[in-house]
Design a protein around this motif. Sequence first.
Motif, PDB file in Angstrom:
ATOM      1  N   ASN A 117       0.681  -0.942  -0.101  1.00  0.00           N
ATOM      2  CA  ASN A 117      -0.196  -0.050   0.191  1.00  0.00           C
ATOM      3  C   ASN A 117       0.771   1.140   0.131  1.00  0.00           C
ATOM      4  N   LEU A 118       1.708   1.268  -1.000  1.00  0.00           N
ATOM      5  CA  LEU A 118       2.683   2.606  -1.387  1.00  0.00           C
ATOM      6  C   LEU A 118       1.552   3.611  -1.501  1.00  0.00           C
ATOM      7  N   ARG A 119       1.568   5.077  -0.785  1.00  0.00           N
ATOM      8  CA  ARG A 119       0.353   5.745  -1.769  1.00  0.00           C
ATOM      9  C   ARG A 119       0.806   7.407  -0.954  1.00  0.00           C
ATOM     10  N   ASP A 120       0.450   7.966  -1.958  1.00  0.00           N
ATOM     11  CA  ASP A 120       0.491   9.014  -1.411  1.00  0.00           C
ATOM     12  C   ASP A 120       0.507  10.616   0.018  1.00  0.00           C
ATOM     13  N   HIS A 121       1.327  10.883   0.548  1.00  0.00           N
ATOM     14  CA  HIS A 121       0.400  11.818   1.743  1.00  0.00           C
ATOM     15  C   HIS A 121       1.503  12.805   1.719  1.00  0.00           C
ATOM     16  N   ALA A 122       0.618  14.604   2.592  1.00  0.00           N
ATOM     17  CA  ALA A 122       0.652  15.663   1.864  1.00  0.00           C
ATOM     18  C   ALA A 122       2.447  16.025   2.473  1.00  0.00           C
ATOM     19  N   ARG A 123       3.406  15.240   3.155  1.00  0.00           N
ATOM     20  CA  ARG A 123       5.030  15.545   3.581  1.00  0.00           C
ATOM     21  C   ARG A 123       5.390  14.794   1.990  1.00  0.00           C
ATOM     22  N   GLY A 124       4.961  13.827   1.644  1.00  0.00           N
ATOM     23  CA  GLY A 124       5.797  12.419   0.851  1.00  0.00           C
ATOM     24  C   GLY A 124       5.458  10.997   0.532  1.00  0.00           C
ATOM     25  N   ARG A 125       5.449  10.114   1.097  1.00  0.00           N
ATOM     26  CA  ARG A 125       5.606   9.118   0.912  1.00  0.00           C
ATOM     27  C   ARG A 125       4.885   8.294   1.858  1.00  0.00           C
ATOM     28  N   GLN A 126       4.173   6.693   2.288  1.00  0.00           N
ATOM     29  CA  GLN A 126       4.046   6.283   2.978  1.00  0.00           C
ATOM     30  C   GLN A 126       2.993   5.038   3.310  1.00  0.00           C
ATOM     31  N   PHE A 127       3.843   3.674   3.757  1.00  0.00           N
ATOM     32  CA  PHE A 127       3.427   2.729   3.053  1.00  0.00           C
ATOM     33  C   PHE A 127       3.368   2.025   4.390  1.00  0.00           C
ATOM     34  N   ASP A 128       2.632   0.693   4.336  1.00  0.00           N
ATOM     35  CA  ASP A 128       2.027  -0.656   5.674  1.00  0.00           C
ATOM     36  C   ASP A 128       3.515  -1.643   5.434  1.00  0.00           C
ATOM     37  N   SER A 145       1.823  -1.315  10.585  1.00  0.00           N
ATOM     38  CA  SER A 145       2.698  -0.204  10.630  1.00  0.00           C
ATOM     39  C   SER A 145       2.632   1.084   9.801  1.00  0.00           C
ATOM     40  N   THR A 146       2.363   2.596  10.033  1.00  0.00           N
ATOM     41  CA  THR A 146       2.158   3.861   8.865  1.00  0.00           C
ATOM     42  C   THR A 146       3.587   4.454   8.719  1.00  0.00           C
ATOM     43  N   TYR A 147       4.701   4.226   8.124  1.00  0.00           N
ATOM     44  CA  TYR A 147       5.497   4.726   7.819  1.00  0.00           C
ATOM     45  C   TYR A 147       5.296   5.763   7.162  1.00  0.00           C
ATOM     46  N   LEU A 148       6.359   6.953   6.988  1.00  0.00           N
ATOM     47  CA  LEU A 148       6.316   7.975   6.465  1.00  0.00           C
ATOM     48  C   LEU A 148       7.948   8.294   5.952  1.00  0.00           C
ATOM     49  N   ARG A 149       7.872   8.717   4.845  1.00  0.00           N
ATOM     50  CA  ARG A 149       9.123   8.980   3.789  1.00  0.00           C
ATOM     51  C   ARG A 149       8.825  10.136   3.527  1.00  0.00           C
ATOM     52  N   ARG A 150       9.556  11.279   4.405  1.00  0.00           N
ATOM     53  CA  ARG A 150       9.385  13.058   4.039  1.00  0.00           C
ATOM     54  C   ARG A 150       9.926  12.860   2.279  1.00  0.00           C
ATOM     55  N   GLY A 151       9.088  13.645   1.446  1.00  0.00           N
ATOM     56  CA  GLY A 151       9.432  14.394   0.641  1.00  0.00           C
ATOM     57  C   GLY A 151       9.017  13.954  -1.074  1.00  0.00           C
ATOM     58  N   GLY A 152       8.483  15.214  -1.690  1.00  0.00           N
ATOM     59  CA  GLY A 152       8.458  14.763  -2.524  1.00  0.00           C
ATOM     60  C   GLY A 152       6.501  14.613  -2.591  1.00  0.00           C
ATOM     61  N   GLY A 153       5.929  15.320  -1.655  1.00  0.00           N
ATOM     62  CA  GLY A 153       4.483  15.297  -1.406  1.00  0.00           C
ATOM     63  C   GLY A 153       3.919  15.861  -2.128  1.00  0.00           C
ATOM     64  N   SER A 154       2.469  15.375  -1.332  1.00  0.00           N
ATOM     65  CA  SER A 154       1.001  15.735  -2.637  1.00  0.00           C
ATOM     66  C   SER A 154       0.850  17.115  -2.235  1.00  0.00           C
TER      67      SER A 154
END
Length: 279
Positions: A117-128, A145-154
């Motif tokens: 479930n890789l998807r966009d986040h306002a601050r980057g990309r998130q996945f489960d 566990s949902t993680y955020l990788r910052r950068g290139g957000g939507s």
Amino acid sequence: MPELTATPNLTALFGKAVLTGFTRRGTRLPDTVYEQPNVSVDRTHLARYDRVCEFRLTDELPVTYPHVLAFPLQVKLMTDPGFPFPLIGSVHLANRIIRIRPLRVDERLTLRVHVENLRDHARGRQFDMISEVLVAGEPVWTGVSTYLRRGGGSGAEKARERVEPPEPTAVWRVPGNIGRRYAEVSGDRNPIHLHPLAARLFGFPRAIAHGMWTKARCLAAFEGRLPEAYTVDVRFKLPVLLPARTGFAASTVDQGWGFELFDARTGRPHLAGTVTPGA
């Protein structure tokens, strides 16, 4: 499905994460599923975990303990060459645990981990990151566990209105060494939890508590009041800067519970969660 015959070495994996973190680039999550069968629980380790998180010492595993058992498999997956994001610097946004029934210390467990479930986040990309525990082939526990990788957000996040915290039902003093103590039992030795100097390199004024410690500490306050099967959802908000004085508030919501953890002085939110009966 790669089958592991031993628990991955977290010391080596965290070293690998530091050395390879700056070279990771990608747009797809791997389809790898790691499985470790015939896992037994170390009673001494369980007792140490119970004490750090303030659970009672019993033969039943705390609902958050399987996360610790599966964590080495998560780290192995996140440090594999095909994983697109570095482990160090990824932010734990949320955690859901589905408990179908209680687990006992004498049961033999199969651990299984994959990512989706890789998807966009306002601050980057998130996945489960999905962790499962099976007994005799039957799933009995799932963690997401949902993680955020910052950068290139939507886009920009919506501004949050300030909400006054509820009246605390308890106030807890969180010692300055809780990050190191939890790291010893969980294996999560991310430097932001261990020392203020290391935490400053990542933008924190002091070391911060692990999100999963805060979740475990809150659930320890519910011992004896939860059903055998339930789902507990938590969203992590602002970090707990160590040492700290936190307020905990719990209230009934429909047939379950709602709970919050916040700074006892300023009211700044650390965590908000719900417990829903059934799985």
